[in-house]
Design a protein around this motif. Structure first.
Motif, PDB file in Angstrom:
ATOM      1  N   ASP A 312       0.841  -1.187   0.000  1.00 38.04           N
ATOM      2  CA  ASP A 312       0.000   0.000   0.000  1.00 38.04           C
ATOM      3  C   ASP A 312       0.884   1.246   0.000  1.00 38.04           C
ATOM      4  O   ASP A 312       1.772   1.388   0.849  1.00 38.04           O
ATOM      5  CB  ASP A 312      -0.907   0.016   1.234  1.00 38.04           C
ATOM      6  N   LEU A 313       0.626   2.149  -0.939  1.00 37.77           N
ATOM      7  CA  LEU A 313       1.425   3.357  -1.075  1.00 37.77           C
ATOM      8  C   LEU A 313       0.530   4.568  -1.309  1.00 37.77           C
ATOM      9  O   LEU A 313      -0.546   4.447  -1.903  1.00 37.77           O
ATOM     10  CB  LEU A 313       2.384   3.233  -2.273  1.00 37.77           C
ATOM     11  N   HIS A 314       0.985   5.708  -0.847  1.00 45.03           N
ATOM     12  CA  HIS A 314       0.332   6.953  -1.243  1.00 45.03           C
ATOM     13  C   HIS A 314       0.678   7.220  -2.710  1.00 45.03           C
ATOM     14  O   HIS A 314       1.702   6.753  -3.214  1.00 45.03           O
ATOM     15  CB  HIS A 314       0.810   8.112  -0.371  1.00 45.03           C
ATOM     16  N   VAL A 315      -0.180   7.931  -3.390  1.00 46.74           N
ATOM     17  CA  VAL A 315       0.024   8.252  -4.798  1.00 46.74           C
ATOM     18  C   VAL A 315       0.202   9.753  -4.939  1.00 46.74           C
ATOM     19  O   VAL A 315      -0.487  10.542  -4.291  1.00 46.74           O
ATOM     20  CB  VAL A 315      -1.169   7.775  -5.653  1.00 46.74           C
ATOM     21  N   GLU A 316       1.152  10.143  -5.762  1.00 43.79           N
ATOM     22  CA  GLU A 316       1.453  11.557  -5.966  1.00 43.79           C
ATOM     23  C   GLU A 316       1.116  11.960  -7.401  1.00 43.79           C
ATOM     24  O   GLU A 316       1.202  11.146  -8.327  1.00 43.79           O
ATOM     25  CB  GLU A 316       2.934  11.825  -5.685  1.00 43.79           C
ATOM     26  N   ARG A 317       0.723  13.192  -7.564  1.00 41.91           N
ATOM     27  CA  ARG A 317       0.454  13.718  -8.896  1.00 41.91           C
ATOM     28  C   ARG A 317       1.010  15.128  -9.003  1.00 41.91           C
ATOM     29  O   ARG A 317       0.820  15.949  -8.101  1.00 41.91           O
ATOM     30  CB  ARG A 317      -1.043  13.764  -9.165  1.00 41.91           C
ATOM     31  N   PHE A 318       1.741  15.397 -10.083  1.00 38.47           N
ATOM     32  CA  PHE A 318       2.091  16.788 -10.336  1.00 38.47           C
ATOM     33  C   PHE A 318       1.358  17.236 -11.598  1.00 38.47           C
ATOM     34  O   PHE A 318       1.149  16.471 -12.539  1.00 38.47           O
ATOM     35  CB  PHE A 318       3.606  16.998 -10.428  1.00 38.47           C
ATOM     36  N   THR A 319       0.932  18.485 -11.586  1.00 38.99           N
ATOM     37  CA  THR A 319       0.112  19.029 -12.662  1.00 38.99           C
ATOM     38  C   THR A 319       0.753  20.289 -13.214  1.00 38.99           C
ATOM     39  O   THR A 319       1.222  21.142 -12.462  1.00 38.99           O
ATOM     40  CB  THR A 319      -1.308  19.340 -12.167  1.00 38.99           C
ATOM     41  N   VAL A 320       0.761  20.384 -14.529  1.00 42.24           N
ATOM     42  CA  VAL A 320       1.324  21.531 -15.232  1.00 42.24           C
ATOM     43  C   VAL A 320       0.203  22.255 -15.963  1.00 42.24           C
ATOM     44  O   VAL A 320      -0.669  21.611 -16.562  1.00 42.24           O
ATOM     45  CB  VAL A 320       2.399  21.092 -16.240  1.00 42.24           C
ATOM     46  N   SER A 321       0.220  23.562 -15.923  1.00 45.95           N
ATOM     47  CA  SER A 321      -0.716  24.342 -16.719  1.00 45.95           C
ATOM     48  C   SER A 321      -0.266  24.292 -18.171  1.00 45.95           C
ATOM     49  O   SER A 321       0.731  24.910 -18.550  1.00 45.95           O
ATOM     50  CB  SER A 321      -0.758  25.798 -16.232  1.00 45.95           C
ATOM     51  N   ALA A 322      -0.992  23.524 -18.991  1.00 41.56           N
ATOM     52  CA  ALA A 322      -0.595  23.363 -20.389  1.00 41.56           C
ATOM     53  C   ALA A 322      -0.681  24.674 -21.153  1.00 41.56           C
ATOM     54  O   ALA A 322       0.164  24.966 -22.006  1.00 41.56           O
ATOM     55  CB  ALA A 322      -1.475  22.307 -21.050  1.00 41.56           C
ATOM     56  N   ALA A 323      -1.704  25.449 -20.844  1.00 39.08           N
ATOM     57  CA  ALA A 323      -1.870  26.726 -21.543  1.00 39.08           C
ATOM     58  C   ALA A 323      -0.689  27.650 -21.280  1.00 39.08           C
ATOM     59  O   ALA A 323      -0.157  28.298 -22.203  1.00 39.08           O
ATOM     60  CB  ALA A 323      -3.173  27.389 -21.111  1.00 39.08           C
ATOM     61  N   LEU A 324      -0.244  27.708 -20.017  1.00 37.34           N
ATOM     62  CA  LEU A 324       0.893  28.555 -19.673  1.00 37.34           C
ATOM     63  C   LEU A 324       2.180  28.018 -20.277  1.00 37.34           C
ATOM     64  O   LEU A 324       3.022  28.787 -20.767  1.00 37.34           O
ATOM     65  CB  LEU A 324       1.015  28.657 -18.150  1.00 37.34           C
ATOM     66  N   TYR A 325       2.336  26.696 -20.268  1.00 38.51           N
ATOM     67  CA  TYR A 325       3.555  26.091 -20.806  1.00 38.51           C
ATOM     68  C   TYR A 325       3.685  26.360 -22.307  1.00 38.51           C
ATOM     69  O   TYR A 325       4.773  26.660 -22.804  1.00 38.51           O
ATOM     70  CB  TYR A 325       3.552  24.591 -20.546  1.00 38.51           C
ATOM     71  N   LYS A 326       2.580  26.239 -23.030  1.00 37.85           N
ATOM     72  CA  LYS A 326       2.633  26.407 -24.476  1.00 37.85           C
ATOM     73  C   LYS A 326       2.938  27.843 -24.896  1.00 37.85           C
ATOM     74  O   LYS A 326       3.393  28.076 -26.015  1.00 37.85           O
ATOM     75  CB  LYS A 326       1.307  25.946 -25.099  1.00 37.85           C
ATOM     76  N   GLN A 327       2.690  28.786 -24.011  1.00 41.02           N
ATOM     77  CA  GLN A 327       3.003  30.172 -24.346  1.00 41.02           C
ATOM     78  C   GLN A 327       4.493  30.357 -24.592  1.00 41.02           C
ATOM     79  O   GLN A 327       4.898  31.028 -25.541  1.00 41.02           O
ATOM     80  CB  GLN A 327       2.529  31.099 -23.220  1.00 41.02           C
TER      81      GLN A 327
END
Length: 391
Positions: A312-327
């Motif tokens: 059993d493990l905790h799950v991590e997620r990182f999220t990127v703003s695609a709109a900001l990245y594509k700029q």
């Protein structure tokens, strides 16, 4: 009491002849019991080939037409197609519904209105004998099987074509890159001719997919990127999530969990392939991976157990703003190179375009034995909505 009444023979006898217990159980209560009993019994530890999570629901569908119509929406909410034959069986079920519709039969049921989450991948077929292979990784058979890429076949393409209306109606789709290629091409062909998509006279694309989850595997992950082409399907999706290849990438993303490595270089190529480039309306890009402690932290977990039987493990997620990245990808604010370690149940805004979250609850995962599918079926948090509920 509900568990006691889940037995198939009891429900069959009662619904087919409700007078036998009418004074005690009104039909409304019995139908409620049927709905509860028909919920797929997803479990992260049971072997689905031994205990099919849909078995009770399938049995109850045979009780009566009334019970079938009552339970189908809950039964079909989450569709887990984890084997090649599962895809074929579901396609056959849809063809049967099409036949019912043509005959105007009472047995017809619109699957597109019920399916909310869908998983399509036959990776488990390549891990059926994983335990034996893991004990003999020096064997050429282990690596040949793990890295083999099946050729494109007509049967799989036909089945995907049959599934298209359901796929496009489901808000969440989890799929490996091979099947994503079939879906992308099939949708594009159907959209070009405006057939088999139930689009009527609509000029806008009818897809309702909000979150596309790509299941990374140790096969050739660039398979669908060989031919770069416009994809109306991918262009309509606002959220993209990757589930890492647990066998190949757990140790890499462990360094992200430990706060010693930025994810920037890890996902650089993922954010420049044809899938990414085709997603014109993409708002967020996320990666989900186990929240692993440092290798020297033997008190937290057993890495040997994680590699074999699972833990059993905790799950991590990182999220990127695609709109900001594509700029401007070159000046995207990834934040400082040192990432503080996240505690379970917390969220950290790393910069204007990057955030990290760790689940409060744990998920059962195994590094070398396909376990994302069961975690997903049990409600693995893959978007912000699930995390906000404190999963």
């Amino acid at each position: 009491m509900l568990k006691a009444l889940k037995a198939g023979p009891f429900l069959t006898s009662y619904v087919s002849n409700p007078s036998i217990m009418a004074p005690k159980f009104p039909i409304e209560i019995i139908l409620t019991i049927c709905k509860d009993a028909a919920q797929p019994t997803f479990s992260q530890r049971e072997k689905y080939d031994i205990k099919n999570p849909y078995s009770t629901a399938l049995f109850l569908c045979l009780v009566s037409r009334l019970v079938r119509r009552i339970i189908l929406p809950d039964f079909l909410h989450t569709i887990l197609l984890r084997r090649r034959h599962s895809l074929k069986k579901f396609a056959n079920a849809l063809l049967m519904q099409k036949a019912y519709a043509e005959k105007k039969s009472d047995l017809f049921f619109d699957y597109t209105s019920a399916v909310q989450r869908m998983w399509i991948s036959d990776a488990f077929d390549y891990f059926v004998y994983a335990k034996a292979r893991s004990e003999d990784q020096d064997s050429p058979f282990f690596w040949q099987t793990r890295y083999s890429v099946p050729n494109k076949d007509e049967e799989r393409a036909r089945n995907i074509s049959v599934l298209l209306p359901v796929i496009l109606a489901a808000p969440e789709l989890a799929v490996d890159r091979r099947h994503l290629g079939y879906i992308r091409d099939s949708v594009q062909d159907a959209w070009s001719s405006r057939t088999d998509l139930n689009v009527g006279g609509h000029s806008s694309f009818p897809g309702k997919t909000k979150n596309l989850i790509i299941i990374r595997q140790a096969e050739n992950t660039d398979l669908v990127d060989v031919s770069v082409r416009i994809s109306v399907f991918l262009a309509s999706i606002p959220h993209l999530t990757y589930l890492i290849d647990l066998a190949e990438e757990s140790n890499t993303f462990r360094r992200v969990s430990c706060g010693t490595k930025s994810p920037e270089r890890l996902v650089h190529s993922w954010m420049r392939n044809s899938t990414w480039n085709s997603m014109e309306n993409l708002e967020t890009f996320s990666v989900v991976y186990p929240h692993l402690p440092p290798l020297h932290d033997f008190k937290s977990i057993s890495y040997a157990a994680y590699a074999t039987r699972g833990i059993d493990l905790h799950v991590e997620r990182f999220t990127v703003s695609a709109a900001l990245y594509k700029q401007d990808p070159n000046s995207f604010p990834w934040g400082p190179p040192w990432f503080p370690v996240m505690n379970p149940g917390n969220k950290r805004i790393q910069s204007d375009g990057v955030s990290f979250e760790v689940t409060r609850d744990k998920t059962y995962l195994s590094q070398y034995f396909c376990s994302w599918e069961k975690a997903w079926a049990c409600g693995l948090p893959t978007d912000e909505g699930y995390w906000m509920l404190g999963r």
